[in-house]
Design a protein around this motif. Structure first.
Motif, PDB file in Angstrom:
ATOM      1  N   THR A 254       0.836  -1.197   0.000  1.00  0.00           N
ATOM      2  CA  THR A 254       0.000   0.000   0.000  1.00  0.00           C
ATOM      3  C   THR A 254       0.871   1.248   0.000  1.00  0.00           C
ATOM      4  O   THR A 254       2.002   1.237   0.482  1.00  0.00           O
ATOM      5  CB  THR A 254      -0.921   0.030   1.234  1.00  0.00           C
ATOM      6  OG1 THR A 254      -0.120  -0.052   2.403  1.00  0.00           O
ATOM      7  CG2 THR A 254      -1.917  -1.096   1.189  1.00  0.00           C
ATOM      8  N   LYS A 255       0.308   2.300  -0.543  1.00  0.00           N
ATOM      9  CA  LYS A 255       1.028   3.549  -0.688  1.00  0.00           C
ATOM     10  C   LYS A 255       0.080   4.683  -0.289  1.00  0.00           C
ATOM     11  O   LYS A 255      -1.106   4.649  -0.624  1.00  0.00           O
ATOM     12  CB  LYS A 255       1.462   3.699  -2.147  1.00  0.00           C
ATOM     13  CG  LYS A 255       2.229   4.923  -2.468  1.00  0.00           C
ATOM     14  CD  LYS A 255       2.609   4.929  -3.949  1.00  0.00           C
ATOM     15  CE  LYS A 255       3.050   6.290  -4.377  1.00  0.00           C
ATOM     16  NZ  LYS A 255       3.289   6.350  -5.809  1.00  0.00           N
ATOM     17  N   THR A 256       0.591   5.664   0.401  1.00  0.00           N
ATOM     18  CA  THR A 256      -0.218   6.793   0.830  1.00  0.00           C
ATOM     19  C   THR A 256      -0.420   7.749  -0.341  1.00  0.00           C
ATOM     20  O   THR A 256       0.529   8.121  -1.022  1.00  0.00           O
ATOM     21  CB  THR A 256       0.459   7.529   1.992  1.00  0.00           C
ATOM     22  OG1 THR A 256       0.718   6.594   3.037  1.00  0.00           O
ATOM     23  CG2 THR A 256      -0.418   8.646   2.510  1.00  0.00           C
ATOM     24  N   HIS A 257      -1.675   8.136  -0.551  1.00  0.00           N
ATOM     25  CA  HIS A 257      -2.014   9.081  -1.622  1.00  0.00           C
ATOM     26  C   HIS A 257      -2.736  10.284  -1.031  1.00  0.00           C
ATOM     27  O   HIS A 257      -3.356  10.188   0.029  1.00  0.00           O
ATOM     28  CB  HIS A 257      -2.953   8.429  -2.644  1.00  0.00           C
ATOM     29  CG  HIS A 257      -2.316   7.367  -3.462  1.00  0.00           C
ATOM     30  ND1 HIS A 257      -1.498   7.625  -4.530  1.00  0.00           N
ATOM     31  CD2 HIS A 257      -2.364   6.016  -3.373  1.00  0.00           C
ATOM     32  CE1 HIS A 257      -1.081   6.499  -5.058  1.00  0.00           C
ATOM     33  NE2 HIS A 257      -1.604   5.501  -4.364  1.00  0.00           N
TER      34      HIS A 257
END
Length: 111
Positions: free
Chosen positions: A12-15
Protein backbone atom coordinates in the motif's frame (compact mmCIF):
# COMPACT_ATOMS: atom_id res chain seq x y z
CA UNK A 1 -5.31 -9.94 -18.67
CA UNK A 2 -1.65 -10.18 -17.74
CA UNK A 3 -1.38 -9.01 -14.16
CA UNK A 4 2.43 -8.97 -14.22
CA UNK A 5 2.45 -6.15 -16.78
CA UNK A 6 0.49 -3.81 -14.52
CA UNK A 7 2.68 -1.24 -12.83
CA UNK A 8 0.81 -1.45 -9.52
CA UNK A 9 2.80 -1.43 -6.27
CA UNK A 10 2.96 -4.61 -4.22
CA UNK A 11 2.42 -2.72 -0.96
CA UNK A 12 0.00 0.00 0.00
CA UNK A 13 1.03 3.55 -0.69
CA UNK A 14 -0.22 6.79 0.83
CA UNK A 15 -2.01 9.08 -1.62
CA UNK A 16 -3.48 12.53 -1.41
CA UNK A 17 -7.23 11.99 -1.07
CA UNK A 18 -7.93 14.74 -3.59
CA UNK A 19 -6.22 12.67 -6.30
CA UNK A 20 -9.19 10.31 -6.10
CA UNK A 21 -11.71 13.13 -6.57
CA UNK A 22 -10.19 14.48 -9.79
CA UNK A 23 -12.26 12.42 -12.23
CA UNK A 24 -15.60 12.30 -10.45
CA UNK A 25 -15.49 15.39 -8.19
CA UNK A 26 -16.57 13.08 -5.40
CA UNK A 27 -14.19 10.99 -3.29
CA UNK A 28 -16.88 8.50 -2.27
CA UNK A 29 -17.99 7.88 -5.84
CA UNK A 30 -14.36 7.29 -6.79
CA UNK A 31 -13.97 4.75 -3.98
CA UNK A 32 -17.08 2.91 -5.19
CA UNK A 33 -15.69 2.84 -8.74
CA UNK A 34 -12.36 1.46 -7.53
CA UNK A 35 -14.03 -1.13 -5.31
CA UNK A 36 -16.22 -2.42 -8.12
CA UNK A 37 -13.22 -2.64 -10.42
CA UNK A 38 -11.29 -4.49 -7.70
CA UNK A 39 -14.16 -6.99 -7.46
CA UNK A 40 -13.98 -7.54 -11.24
CA UNK A 41 -10.23 -8.10 -11.06
CA UNK A 42 -10.67 -10.51 -8.14
CA UNK A 43 -13.17 -12.60 -10.09
CA UNK A 44 -10.88 -12.64 -13.15
CA UNK A 45 -7.85 -13.66 -11.10
CA UNK A 46 -9.81 -16.37 -9.30
CA UNK A 47 -11.13 -17.80 -12.58
CA UNK A 48 -7.64 -17.80 -14.10
CA UNK A 49 -6.21 -19.53 -11.05
CA UNK A 50 -8.94 -22.16 -11.04
CA UNK A 51 -8.41 -22.91 -14.74
CA UNK A 52 -4.68 -23.35 -14.28
CA UNK A 53 -5.06 -25.50 -11.17
CA UNK A 54 -7.66 -27.73 -12.85
CA UNK A 55 -5.07 -28.73 -15.45
CA UNK A 56 -2.99 -30.40 -12.74
CA UNK A 57 -5.81 -31.74 -10.56
CA UNK A 58 -5.88 -35.43 -9.86
CA UNK A 59 -9.07 -37.46 -10.16
CA UNK A 60 -8.44 -39.56 -7.05
CA UNK A 61 -11.28 -39.39 -4.57
CA UNK A 62 -9.23 -40.90 -1.78
CA UNK A 63 -9.05 -38.50 1.16
CA UNK A 64 -6.40 -40.52 2.98
CA UNK A 65 -3.65 -39.63 0.54
CA UNK A 66 -2.68 -36.05 -0.14
CA UNK A 67 -0.50 -35.44 -3.14
CA UNK A 68 1.66 -32.36 -3.43
CA UNK A 69 1.79 -31.30 -7.01
CA UNK A 70 4.82 -29.10 -7.72
CA UNK A 71 3.13 -27.30 -10.62
CA UNK A 72 0.16 -26.34 -8.47
CA UNK A 73 2.46 -24.96 -5.80
CA UNK A 74 4.34 -22.85 -8.34
CA UNK A 75 1.12 -21.49 -9.83
CA UNK A 76 -0.15 -20.61 -6.36
CA UNK A 77 3.10 -18.82 -5.53
CA UNK A 78 2.84 -16.86 -8.77
CA UNK A 79 -0.60 -15.57 -7.78
CA UNK A 80 0.51 -14.83 -4.23
CA UNK A 81 3.21 -12.48 -5.50
CA UNK A 82 0.88 -10.46 -7.72
CA UNK A 83 -0.35 -7.05 -6.57
CA UNK A 84 -3.65 -7.12 -4.72
CA UNK A 85 -6.75 -6.32 -6.82
CA UNK A 86 -7.41 -3.16 -4.80
CA UNK A 87 -3.95 -1.83 -5.64
CA UNK A 88 -4.41 -2.70 -9.31
CA UNK A 89 -7.77 -0.89 -9.47
CA UNK A 90 -6.29 2.10 -7.63
CA UNK A 91 -3.47 2.30 -10.15
CA UNK A 92 -5.90 2.01 -13.07
CA UNK A 93 -8.05 4.75 -11.55
CA UNK A 94 -5.13 7.13 -11.08
CA UNK A 95 -3.95 6.46 -14.66
CA UNK A 96 -7.45 7.18 -16.07
CA UNK A 97 -7.95 3.65 -17.44
CA UNK A 98 -11.36 2.90 -15.89
CA UNK A 99 -14.60 3.61 -17.73
CA UNK A 100 -17.59 4.28 -15.49
CA UNK A 101 -21.22 5.30 -15.82
CA UNK A 102 -23.53 6.46 -13.04
CA UNK A 103 -27.09 5.48 -14.03
CA UNK A 104 -28.76 7.75 -11.45
CA UNK A 105 -27.12 10.95 -12.68
CA UNK A 106 -26.36 9.94 -16.26
CA UNK A 107 -22.74 10.97 -15.72
CA UNK A 108 -20.13 8.83 -17.44
CA UNK A 109 -16.52 9.06 -18.36
CA UNK A 110 -13.12 7.56 -18.22
CA UNK A 111 -11.46 8.17 -14.93
Amino acid sequence: MDYRKIDAPLNTKTHNIMEFAKGTDNVYESVVIMSRRANQITVDMKNDLQKKLQEFASNNENLDEVFENREQIEISRYYEHLPKPVLISEQEFLEDRIYYRNPTTGKEGIV
